[in-house]
Design a protein around this motif. Structure first.
Motif, PDB file in Angstrom:
ATOM      1  N   LEU A  49      -7.530  -1.875  -1.233  1.00  0.00           N
ATOM      2  CA  LEU A  49      -7.143  -0.605  -1.853  1.00  0.00           C
ATOM      3  C   LEU A  49      -7.296  -0.672  -3.372  1.00  0.00           C
ATOM      4  CD1 LEU A  49      -5.904   2.248  -1.463  1.00  0.00           C
ATOM      5  CD2 LEU A  49      -3.670   1.171  -1.693  1.00  0.00           C
ATOM      6  N   TYR A  80      -3.893  -4.133   0.861  1.00  0.00           N
ATOM      7  CA  TYR A  80      -3.577  -3.885  -0.550  1.00  0.00           C
ATOM      8  C   TYR A  80      -4.709  -4.307  -1.483  1.00  0.00           C
ATOM      9  CZ  TYR A  80      -1.193  -3.927  -5.027  1.00  0.00           C
ATOM     10  OH  TYR A  80      -0.863  -3.704  -6.336  1.00  0.00           O
ATOM     11  N   LYS A 118      -6.932   1.034   4.579  1.00  0.00           N
ATOM     12  CA  LYS A 118      -5.806   1.809   4.055  1.00  0.00           C
ATOM     13  C   LYS A 118      -4.524   0.993   3.978  1.00  0.00           C
ATOM     14  CE  LYS A 118      -7.418   6.367   5.419  1.00  0.00           C
ATOM     15  NZ  LYS A 118      -7.197   7.529   6.286  1.00  0.00           N
ATOM     16  N   THR A 119      -4.476  -0.101   4.736  1.00  0.00           N
ATOM     17  CA  THR A 119      -3.273  -0.944   4.711  1.00  0.00           C
ATOM     18  C   THR A 119      -3.557  -2.336   4.149  1.00  0.00           C
ATOM     19  OG1 THR A 119      -3.661  -1.629   7.000  1.00  0.00           O
ATOM     20  CG2 THR A 119      -2.201   0.281   6.644  1.00  0.00           C
ATOM     21  N   CYS A 172       0.834  -1.208   0.000  1.00  0.00           N
ATOM     22  CA  CYS A 172       0.000   0.000   0.000  1.00  0.00           C
ATOM     23  C   CYS A 172       0.865   1.253   0.000  1.00  0.00           C
ATOM     24  CB  CYS A 172      -0.937   0.012   1.208  1.00  0.00           C
ATOM     25  SG  CYS A 172      -2.306  -1.144   1.091  1.00  0.00           S
TER      26      CYS A 172
END
Length: 163
Positions: free
Chosen positions: A93, A90, A87-88, A62
């Protein structure tokens, strides 16, 4: 038997590491967002593999993703409204970026464009008329005529209805 080395004294062959792999350019914000995203993501996937980062943690990927994608991509990231866990993550995201750059398509609008581009107004009316015929016999007769014109189809339908 001597082992081969590069000009820098590194071992040659498949085990050689690439220290000068160039990261992809930042994602462009000009033009078609979907095409820009797909192209950038393809290059980033290749970069991850070539840089030996395919087994990196999700958090590391990320961070690398957000670093390489550039300002336009980070602006999209801010719009995604992700929680701290996402947010962490992958995979999450990438999924959220894909959903942002390739939103659900408006099927009705795309059909309209299809008929406008590939058929004239008269052909569109003829197509809709044939689709709206309740009796399969008449519909099949009209569909069997390869160069059917709207006026002819109307005449056939009127004749079928009778006086």
């Amino acid at each position: 038997m001597t082992s081969k080395t590069t000009t820098r004294g590194e071992p040659a062959g498949p085990s050689m590491t690439y220290s000068a792999i160039q990261q992809p350019a930042a994602m462009s914000d000009a033009g078609n967002v979907l095409m820009n995203w797909r192209e950038w993501k393809t290059l980033f996937d290749c970069y991850i593999i070539a840089a030996g980062k395919e087994k990196a943690s999700s958090r590391e990927k990320c961070a690398l993703f957000l670093h390489v994608i550039g300002k336009a991509g980070r602006e999209i990231f801010e719009e995604l409204d992700l929680d701290d866990k996402a947010k962490t993550d992958y995979d999450e995201l990438v999924l959220r970026f894909t959903m942002h750059c390739d939103p659900a398509r408006n099927v009705n609008f795309e059909r309209h464009l299809f008929f406008e581009i590939y058929q004239g107004a008269e052909n569109l009316i003829l197509t809709q008329m044939i689709r709206g015929i309740k009796g399969s016999y008449m519909r099949e007769r009209l569909l069997a005529i390869s160069k059917l014109e709207l006026d002819d189809a109307v005449s056939w339908c009127r004749a079928e209805e009778g006086p």
